[in-house]
Design an enzyme around this catalytic site. Sequence first.
Site, PDB file in Angstrom:
ATOM      1  NE  ARG A   1      -8.718   3.067   1.812  1.00  0.00           N
ATOM      2  CZ  ARG A   1      -8.190   3.206   3.023  1.00  0.00           C
ATOM      3  NH1 ARG A   1      -8.859   2.853   4.103  1.00  0.00           N
ATOM      4  NH2 ARG A   1      -6.964   3.692   3.185  1.00  0.00           N
TER       5      ARG A   1
ATOM      6  CD  GLN B   1     -10.357   6.434   6.574  1.00  0.00           C
ATOM      7  OE1 GLN B   1     -11.393   6.252   5.942  1.00  0.00           O
ATOM      8  NE2 GLN B   1     -10.227   6.064   7.828  1.00  0.00           N
TER       9      GLN B   1
HETATM   10  C1  LIG Z   1      -8.763  -0.953   6.768  1.00  0.00           C
HETATM   11  C2  LIG Z   1      -7.539  -0.123   6.534  1.00  0.00           C
HETATM   12  C3  LIG Z   1      -6.841   0.413   7.598  1.00  0.00           C
HETATM   13  C4  LIG Z   1      -5.707   1.189   7.383  1.00  0.00           C
HETATM   14  N1  LIG Z   1      -5.045   1.714   8.457  1.00  0.00           N
HETATM   15  C5  LIG Z   1      -3.953   2.495   8.244  1.00  0.00           C
HETATM   16  C6  LIG Z   1      -3.241   3.110   9.325  1.00  0.00           C
HETATM   17  O1  LIG Z   1      -3.594   2.921  10.475  1.00  0.00           O
HETATM   18  N2  LIG Z   1      -2.185   3.891   9.045  1.00  0.00           N
HETATM   19  C7  LIG Z   1      -1.739   4.092   7.765  1.00  0.00           C
HETATM   20  O2  LIG Z   1      -0.772   4.807   7.553  1.00  0.00           O
HETATM   21  N3  LIG Z   1      -2.397   3.553   6.719  1.00  0.00           N
HETATM   22  C8  LIG Z   1      -3.479   2.762   6.925  1.00  0.00           C
HETATM   23  N4  LIG Z   1      -4.133   2.229   5.864  1.00  0.00           N
HETATM   24  C9  LIG Z   1      -3.635   2.502   4.511  1.00  0.00           C
HETATM   25  C10 LIG Z   1      -2.799   1.340   3.998  1.00  0.00           C
HETATM   26  O3  LIG Z   1      -1.677   1.079   4.793  1.00  0.00           O
HETATM   27  C11 LIG Z   1      -2.341   1.634   2.564  1.00  0.00           C
HETATM   28  O4  LIG Z   1      -1.493   2.754   2.562  1.00  0.00           O
HETATM   29  C12 LIG Z   1      -3.518   1.941   1.655  1.00  0.00           C
HETATM   30  O5  LIG Z   1      -4.517   0.986   1.865  1.00  0.00           O
HETATM   31  C13 LIG Z   1      -3.084   1.906   0.212  1.00  0.00           C
HETATM   32  O6  LIG Z   1      -2.530   0.639  -0.027  1.00  0.00           O
HETATM   33  P1  LIG Z   1      -1.939   0.187  -1.379  1.00  0.00           P
HETATM   34  O7  LIG Z   1      -0.958  -0.863  -1.039  1.00  0.00           O
HETATM   35  O8  LIG Z   1      -3.017  -0.162  -2.360  1.00  0.00           O
HETATM   36  O9  LIG Z   1      -1.263   1.536  -1.859  1.00  0.00           O
HETATM   37  P2  LIG Z   1      -0.454   2.007  -3.067  1.00  0.00           P
HETATM   38  O10 LIG Z   1       0.617   2.814  -2.454  1.00  0.00           O
HETATM   39  O11 LIG Z   1      -1.342   2.668  -4.052  1.00  0.00           O
HETATM   40  O12 LIG Z   1       0.205   0.725  -3.687  1.00  0.00           O
HETATM   41  C14 LIG Z   1      -0.448  -0.127  -4.625  1.00  0.00           C
HETATM   42  C15 LIG Z   1       0.384  -1.372  -4.765  1.00  0.00           C
HETATM   43  O13 LIG Z   1       1.659  -1.045  -5.324  1.00  0.00           O
HETATM   44  C16 LIG Z   1       2.667  -1.835  -4.717  1.00  0.00           C
HETATM   45  N5  LIG Z   1       3.623  -0.959  -4.005  1.00  0.00           N
HETATM   46  C17 LIG Z   1       3.351   0.223  -3.428  1.00  0.00           C
HETATM   47  N6  LIG Z   1       4.447   0.755  -2.881  1.00  0.00           N
HETATM   48  C18 LIG Z   1       5.426  -0.117  -3.130  1.00  0.00           C
HETATM   49  C19 LIG Z   1       6.811  -0.126  -2.790  1.00  0.00           C
HETATM   50  N7  LIG Z   1       7.387   0.850  -2.091  1.00  0.00           N
HETATM   51  N8  LIG Z   1       7.530  -1.184  -3.177  1.00  0.00           N
HETATM   52  C20 LIG Z   1       6.975  -2.196  -3.858  1.00  0.00           C
HETATM   53  N9  LIG Z   1       5.665  -2.249  -4.213  1.00  0.00           N
HETATM   54  C21 LIG Z   1       4.915  -1.213  -3.842  1.00  0.00           C
HETATM   55  C22 LIG Z   1       1.987  -2.783  -3.753  1.00  0.00           C
HETATM   56  O14 LIG Z   1       1.676  -3.987  -4.431  1.00  0.00           O
HETATM   57  C23 LIG Z   1       0.715  -2.049  -3.424  1.00  0.00           C
HETATM   58  O15 LIG Z   1      -0.337  -2.874  -2.980  1.00  0.00           O
HETATM   59  C24 LIG Z   1      -5.253   1.437   6.053  1.00  0.00           C
HETATM   60  C25 LIG Z   1      -5.948   0.893   4.985  1.00  0.00           C
HETATM   61  C26 LIG Z   1      -7.092   0.130   5.199  1.00  0.00           C
HETATM   62  C27 LIG Z   1      -7.829  -0.439   4.003  1.00  0.00           C
END
Ligand SMILES: Cc1cc2nc3c(=O)[nH]c(=O)nc-3n(C[C@H](O)[C@H](O)[C@H](O)COP(=O)(O)OP(=O)(O)OC[C@H]3O[C@@H](n4cnc5c(N)ncnc54)[C@H](O)[C@@H]3O)c2cc1C
Length: 233
Positions: free
Chosen positions: A196, A90
Amino acid sequence: MKKTYDPLRDGISSVQYIDHMGSDLSVVDAARASFKKESAWADPVTFGDYSLQAKDAKLVKYLADHKHFMPFCHPHLSIRVTCPLFVARQLSKSQVGLSISEESRRYVDGTPEVYIPKSMRMRPDGSIKQGSSEETTTGYNERVRRSLRAAVALYDDMVDSGIAPEDARMVLPQAMYTTFVWTGSLQAWLRVIELRADSHTQHQTREFAYAIQGIVKYLWPVSYSAHFGEENV
Ligand SMILES: Cc1cc2nc3c(=O)[nH]c(=O)nc-3n(C[C@H](O)[C@H](O)[C@H](O)COP(=O)(O)OP(=O)(O)OC[C@H]3O[C@@H](n4cnc5c(N)ncnc54)[C@H](O)[C@@H]3O)c2cc1C
C-alpha cells in the site's frame, strides 16, 4: 434534532499509535530459538539507544532475504485509524496476521463526518485500467459537496424519524469516515507497507500506508531496512 455543524470535514484522517510488543531483538531471539539460544543488545548503556549486535543485524537480513517469515510474526503493533470508508475497504483487504475492530453504524447514529476531496484526479491515459493521473480538476467540487451534504442530511432525517441506524446507513457515501483499531504482527505490517505504500495504490490510501511505515520504521528499524533497504530508513 437539528444538526448545527457541517458534516463535511477535512483533516480528521489519522493513524494513532496505541501499543506495541517486541523489538528487533525479539525477531533475533525468535530465530535463535532453533538453537535454544538468545541474544542481547549491542551496548545498552545509553537508555533508549538500543542497537543490535552486527551478527544479529546480519541474521535479520538473512531472514528477510530468505523469506523466513515466522520470526517477524512475534512483534506486534496496535493502531487506531480514522479514514474514509473507501480507504478502509482497501486497507482491510490485508487480513493474514491482522485483526480489526471497527465502529458500527448499527450502534453509532450521530451525524457522520465526511471526507471532502479538494479536487478529483482524471483517469490515466492509454491502456492503464486502474488508478489516476496527476492531472486534477476542481470542476465538480460544488456538486460533490452538495451531494455529500444531501446524503448526510437524508441520513439524519431518517434516524430522527425513527428508522433503524442499520438501515438508514445505506444512504451514506463512501467518503464517510470510519474508525477502527487495527492490530497485527510485524510481518503483516511489512506486507501492508509493501502493497500500500506502492505507487499502484490509490493516493489517499497510500498516505495511510506512509504513516504506518513511519511507525514500523521507528519501532523495528533493522527489520524494516532488511526488507526495504537502508536508503528507505
Ligand atoms: C494495487 C492493488 C489493487 C487491488 N485491486 C483489487 C481488486 O480489484 N479487487 C480485490 O478484491 N482486491 C484488490 N486488491 C487487494 C488484493 O487482491 C489483496 O487482497 C490485498 O492486497 C491483500 O493481499 P495479501 O495477499 O497481502 O493479503 P492477506 O490476505 O493478508 O495475505 C497475506 C499473505 O498470506 C498468504 N495467504 C493469504 N491467503 C492465503 C491462502 N488462502 N492460502 C495460502 N496463502 C495465503 C499469501 O502469501 C498472502 O500474500 C488490490 C490490491 C492492490 C495493492
